[in-house]
Scaffold this motif. Structure first.
Motif, PDB file in Angstrom:
ATOM      1  N   HIS A   3       0.859  -1.170   0.000  1.00 50.83           N
ATOM      2  CA  HIS A   3       0.000   0.000   0.000  1.00 50.83           C
ATOM      3  C   HIS A   3       0.897   1.221   0.000  1.00 50.83           C
ATOM      4  O   HIS A   3       2.008   1.186   0.532  1.00 50.83           O
ATOM      5  CB  HIS A   3      -0.893   0.052   1.248  1.00 50.83           C
ATOM      6  CG  HIS A   3      -1.835  -1.092   1.361  1.00 50.83           C
ATOM      7  ND1 HIS A   3      -2.988  -1.166   0.626  1.00 50.83           N
ATOM      8  CD2 HIS A   3      -1.777  -2.214   2.105  1.00 50.83           C
ATOM      9  CE1 HIS A   3      -3.617  -2.283   0.931  1.00 50.83           C
ATOM     10  NE2 HIS A   3      -2.896  -2.937   1.826  1.00 50.83           N
ATOM     11  N   GLY A   4       0.426   2.302  -0.571  1.00 50.50           N
ATOM     12  CA  GLY A   4       1.194   3.534  -0.561  1.00 50.50           C
ATOM     13  C   GLY A   4       0.283   4.738  -0.556  1.00 50.50           C
ATOM     14  O   GLY A   4      -0.906   4.643  -0.884  1.00 50.50           O
ATOM     15  N   ILE A   5       0.841   5.864  -0.167  1.00 54.55           N
ATOM     16  CA  ILE A   5       0.132   7.141  -0.174  1.00 54.55           C
ATOM     17  C   ILE A   5       0.988   8.109  -0.978  1.00 54.55           C
ATOM     18  O   ILE A   5       2.203   8.176  -0.774  1.00 54.55           O
ATOM     19  CB  ILE A   5      -0.044   7.713   1.249  1.00 54.55           C
ATOM     20  CG1 ILE A   5      -0.788   6.751   2.162  1.00 54.55           C
ATOM     21  CG2 ILE A   5      -0.710   9.089   1.203  1.00 54.55           C
ATOM     22  CD1 ILE A   5      -2.261   6.603   1.880  1.00 54.55           C
ATOM     23  N   ARG A   6       0.374   8.851  -1.876  1.00 55.65           N
ATOM     24  CA  ARG A   6       1.096   9.866  -2.632  1.00 55.65           C
ATOM     25  C   ARG A   6       0.143  10.986  -3.009  1.00 55.65           C
ATOM     26  O   ARG A   6      -1.075  10.829  -2.980  1.00 55.65           O
ATOM     27  CB  ARG A   6       1.747   9.268  -3.868  1.00 55.65           C
ATOM     28  CG  ARG A   6       0.743   8.779  -4.902  1.00 55.65           C
ATOM     29  CD  ARG A   6       1.420   8.300  -6.174  1.00 55.65           C
ATOM     30  NE  ARG A   6       0.444   7.737  -7.081  1.00 55.65           N
ATOM     31  CZ  ARG A   6      -0.361   8.437  -7.874  1.00 55.65           C
ATOM     32  NH1 ARG A   6      -0.287   9.758  -7.891  1.00 55.65           N
ATOM     33  NH2 ARG A   6      -1.244   7.845  -8.651  1.00 55.65           N
ATOM     34  N   GLN A   7       0.720  12.109  -3.393  1.00 51.31           N
ATOM     35  CA  GLN A   7      -0.096  13.226  -3.852  1.00 51.31           C
ATOM     36  C   GLN A   7      -0.560  12.933  -5.271  1.00 51.31           C
ATOM     37  O   GLN A   7       0.231  12.524  -6.125  1.00 51.31           O
ATOM     38  CB  GLN A   7       0.696  14.530  -3.815  1.00 51.31           C
ATOM     39  CG  GLN A   7      -0.165  15.725  -4.172  1.00 51.31           C
ATOM     40  CD  GLN A   7       0.549  17.051  -3.917  1.00 51.31           C
ATOM     41  OE1 GLN A   7       1.494  17.119  -3.139  1.00 51.31           O
ATOM     42  NE2 GLN A   7       0.069  18.085  -4.572  1.00 51.31           N
ATOM     43  N   ALA A   8      -1.845  13.132  -5.517  1.00 50.28           N
ATOM     44  CA  ALA A   8      -2.408  12.916  -6.849  1.00 50.28           C
ATOM     45  C   ALA A   8      -2.032  14.070  -7.763  1.00 50.28           C
ATOM     46  O   ALA A   8      -1.865  15.205  -7.320  1.00 50.28           O
ATOM     47  CB  ALA A   8      -3.928  12.787  -6.765  1.00 50.28           C
ATOM     48  N   ASP A  12      -4.120  11.519 -12.620  1.00 48.81           N
ATOM     49  CA  ASP A  12      -4.962  10.697 -11.739  1.00 48.81           C
ATOM     50  C   ASP A  12      -6.425  11.138 -11.726  1.00 48.81           C
ATOM     51  O   ASP A  12      -7.239  10.550 -11.017  1.00 48.81           O
ATOM     52  CB  ASP A  12      -4.437  10.759 -10.296  1.00 48.81           C
ATOM     53  CG  ASP A  12      -3.015  10.268 -10.192  1.00 48.81           C
ATOM     54  OD1 ASP A  12      -2.750   9.145 -10.650  1.00 48.81           O
ATOM     55  OD2 ASP A  12      -2.171  11.015  -9.644  1.00 48.81           O
ATOM     56  N   LEU A  52      -4.547  13.479  -1.771  1.00 45.31           N
ATOM     57  CA  LEU A  52      -3.648  12.357  -1.543  1.00 45.31           C
ATOM     58  C   LEU A  52      -4.421  11.089  -1.841  1.00 45.31           C
ATOM     59  O   LEU A  52      -5.586  10.959  -1.448  1.00 45.31           O
ATOM     60  CB  LEU A  52      -3.158  12.343  -0.094  1.00 45.31           C
ATOM     61  CG  LEU A  52      -2.442  13.604   0.383  1.00 45.31           C
ATOM     62  CD1 LEU A  52      -2.115  13.489   1.868  1.00 45.31           C
ATOM     63  CD2 LEU A  52      -1.194  13.868  -0.426  1.00 45.31           C
ATOM     64  N   GLU A  55      -2.943   3.803  -2.603  1.00 45.67           N
ATOM     65  CA  GLU A  55      -2.813   2.847  -3.699  1.00 45.67           C
ATOM     66  C   GLU A  55      -2.515   1.471  -3.140  1.00 45.67           C
ATOM     67  O   GLU A  55      -1.950   1.335  -2.060  1.00 45.67           O
ATOM     68  CB  GLU A  55      -1.651   3.232  -4.617  1.00 45.67           C
ATOM     69  CG  GLU A  55      -1.849   4.516  -5.368  1.00 45.67           C
ATOM     70  CD  GLU A  55      -0.670   4.832  -6.261  1.00 45.67           C
ATOM     71  OE1 GLU A  55      -0.930   5.169  -7.414  1.00 45.67           O
ATOM     72  OE2 GLU A  55       0.483   4.742  -5.803  1.00 45.67           O
ATOM     73  N   ASP A  57      -1.281  -2.622  -4.735  1.00 46.08           N
ATOM     74  CA  ASP A  57      -0.698  -3.253  -5.912  1.00 46.08           C
ATOM     75  C   ASP A  57      -1.524  -4.435  -6.402  1.00 46.08           C
ATOM     76  O   ASP A  57      -2.526  -4.811  -5.805  1.00 46.08           O
ATOM     77  CB  ASP A  57       0.740  -3.667  -5.647  1.00 46.08           C
ATOM     78  CG  ASP A  57       0.856  -4.761  -4.594  1.00 46.08           C
ATOM     79  OD1 ASP A  57      -0.177  -5.232  -4.100  1.00 46.08           O
ATOM     80  OD2 ASP A  57       1.983  -5.132  -4.271  1.00 46.08           O
ATOM     81  N   CYS A  78      -5.768   3.422  -7.481  1.00 45.63           N
ATOM     82  CA  CYS A  78      -6.218   4.283  -6.383  1.00 45.63           C
ATOM     83  C   CYS A  78      -7.347   3.575  -5.641  1.00 45.63           C
ATOM     84  O   CYS A  78      -8.349   3.206  -6.246  1.00 45.63           O
ATOM     85  CB  CYS A  78      -6.708   5.623  -6.921  1.00 45.63           C
ATOM     86  SG  CYS A  78      -5.425   6.595  -7.707  1.00 45.63           S
ATOM     87  N   VAL A 131      -1.133  12.432   6.319  1.00 46.87           N
ATOM     88  CA  VAL A 131      -0.859  11.191   5.603  1.00 46.87           C
ATOM     89  C   VAL A 131      -1.304  10.021   6.473  1.00 46.87           C
ATOM     90  O   VAL A 131      -1.347  10.131   7.705  1.00 46.87           O
ATOM     91  CB  VAL A 131       0.637  11.017   5.230  1.00 46.87           C
ATOM     92  CG1 VAL A 131       1.057  12.069   4.245  1.00 46.87           C
ATOM     93  CG2 VAL A 131       1.523  11.052   6.461  1.00 46.87           C
TER      94      VAL A 131
END
Length: 137
Positions: A3-8, A12, A52, A55, A57, A78, A131
């Motif tokens: 799992h991950g967190i990132r800025q869209a 996106d 944010l 995600e 996989d 997402c 986050v």
């Protein structure tokens, strides 16, 4: 399972717009995918909010949500988002971010132990943004 967190970003918009439409439907609003996409795109283009995305996989085999056809098993997708709006604090006399929207796709939410990503104490302020912080089991 990763799992991950990132800025869209602008690429996106379609995935975030789909989640945003589902989020609004959760609050009994009519489905309007085109308006949802447009709203998200405008916020990003005008730098009026920060989004944010969470995600997961391909190894996170959650199947497919028949209601929207969103594949939850092919590549990084997402699975949730938070939308932050800039504001100001009179007390601290400085800028703050208001977390206005938080949504996790229902299939993913059910697969997470205790739906921990929906618990407010798992979201922390890091530098400028909130986050998600996963607690070890």
């Amino acid at each position: 399972m990763q799992h991950g967190i990132r800025q869209a970003g602008l690429p996106d918009c379609n995935e975030v717009g789909q989640l945003f439409n589902e989020y609004r439907m959760f609050y009994n609003q009519n489905a309007d995918i085109e308006a949802a996409h447009q709203y998200i795109r405008e916020r990003m283009e005008r730098h009026e909010s920060v989004i944010l995305v969470a995600e997961t996989d391909a190894e996170s085999d959650h199947g497919t949500d028949e209601s929207n056809g969103m594949s939850l098993s092919n590549g990084f997708i997402c699975t949730g988002f938070v939308q932050l709006y800039p504001s100001f604090s009179s007390v601290s006399m400085g800028p703050v971010w208001v977390l206005n929207d938080l949504y996790v796709h229902p299939i993913v939410s059910k697969a997470l132990p205790g739906s921990s990503c929906k618990q407010p104490n798992n979201w922390h302020l890091s530098e400028e943004f909130f986050v998600y912080h996963s607690q070890p089991s």
